[in-house]
Design a protein around this motif. Sequence first.
Motif, mmCIF file in Angstrom:
data_model
loop_
_atom_site.group_PDB
_atom_site.id
_atom_site.type_symbol
_atom_site.label_atom_id
_atom_site.label_comp_id
_atom_site.label_asym_id
_atom_site.label_seq_id
_atom_site.Cartn_x
_atom_site.Cartn_y
_atom_site.Cartn_z
ATOM 1 N N ILE A 82 32.466 28.384 -3.260
ATOM 2 C CA ILE A 82 32.435 28.848 -4.653
ATOM 3 C C ILE A 82 31.046 28.607 -5.245
ATOM 4 O O ILE A 82 30.470 29.494 -5.872
ATOM 5 C CB ILE A 82 33.537 28.142 -5.483
ATOM 6 C CG1 ILE A 82 34.908 28.685 -5.065
ATOM 7 C CG2 ILE A 82 33.314 28.331 -6.974
ATOM 8 C CD1 ILE A 82 36.073 27.878 -5.549
ATOM 9 N N PHE B 185 34.730 36.575 -8.103
ATOM 10 C CA PHE B 185 34.523 35.605 -7.022
ATOM 11 C C PHE B 185 35.666 35.717 -6.007
ATOM 12 O O PHE B 185 36.816 35.416 -6.348
ATOM 13 C CB PHE B 185 34.463 34.186 -7.582
ATOM 14 C CG PHE B 185 33.214 33.901 -8.363
ATOM 15 C CD1 PHE B 185 32.081 33.446 -7.734
ATOM 16 C CD2 PHE B 185 33.178 34.104 -9.732
ATOM 17 C CE1 PHE B 185 30.918 33.204 -8.446
ATOM 18 C CE2 PHE B 185 32.032 33.864 -10.456
ATOM 19 C CZ PHE B 185 30.894 33.409 -9.809
ATOM 20 N N CYS C 70 36.772 31.036 -8.888
ATOM 21 C CA CYS C 70 35.578 30.674 -9.663
ATOM 22 C C CYS C 70 35.443 29.164 -9.820
ATOM 23 O O CYS C 70 34.546 28.671 -10.487
ATOM 24 C CB CYS C 70 35.595 31.360 -11.027
ATOM 25 S SG CYS C 70 36.989 30.891 -12.057
#
Lengths: 148, 136
Positions: B37, B99, B103
Amino acid sequence: MLYAITMFVSLCFAFVLFRRTRLRLRAVMECLSSLMEPPAVISELEHGFSGYILMLAPMIDPQCCSGLDRVAARVTSLGHRLIVIDGPRYVALIPKLAVAKEIPYFPSLVAVRNGAPCHKAMPAESGPQLPEYVARYVAKTAKEVQSA
Amino acid sequence: MNWLPEVVVWTSSLVVAGLYYRSGSQKLYNPYAFREILRQYQLLPEWSLNWVGPSLTVAELLAALWLLLPWTRLLGAGLGAALQILFLTATALRLGTHFPDGCGCFELNIPKEVTWRNLAINAVVLAALVTVIRLQ
């Protein structure tokens, strides 16, 4: 005094946690790089059967399933489809990812193959040994699935 | 009404400590997902990710612990506020970005987009921590 003791204990605790997390992260990364860089698993599988690549999710990444993305990308770039065989720890997590990535997902295969000691035989620390084990296990499972 | 500030401090501390504990423990058990991430945020150099990920995880857990204890609460709130400023900056810079691995906003491994809601949650947590610092 109380403040000093708390600070000392919590900073020791923080150091231990930090070290443990770093080691865990390193183990996962070693595992992934050994799985991905020399495509031993994938090349072996290419000759074993066609059409589908089967992966046991906990073998792909013992700590989490993020590695699945990379494996999926690698496998699909070779023109194969990926099937994920889940393990008990990932039952809640894999379906969400599999759905999001449109990866075929068959949780029922876990019950059928439950005899394989995948979790017990493969602790997270033994990353470098993974490819051979995965290759053997997956090739065996694939042949069984094909002949079924 | 002398008890009101005390209640506000305790409630804010307990809620934020709970949030940090949940978030930190998720990252602790899933350090690779959190590293991925951080990589996807593209705000840090690649070499630093193996250090920053575990550091942020431990900082969240420390902040949770320190917020719970009255004698370290100020320090915990300060650490938490610093973390929130980092998180707010990161989410503001990546607002609207998708993402694939999440995230890092309390959920890992589930595809997610950074929205105004994430920004607002971070701002509310920061406000709670500032309140704790002011009232403590």
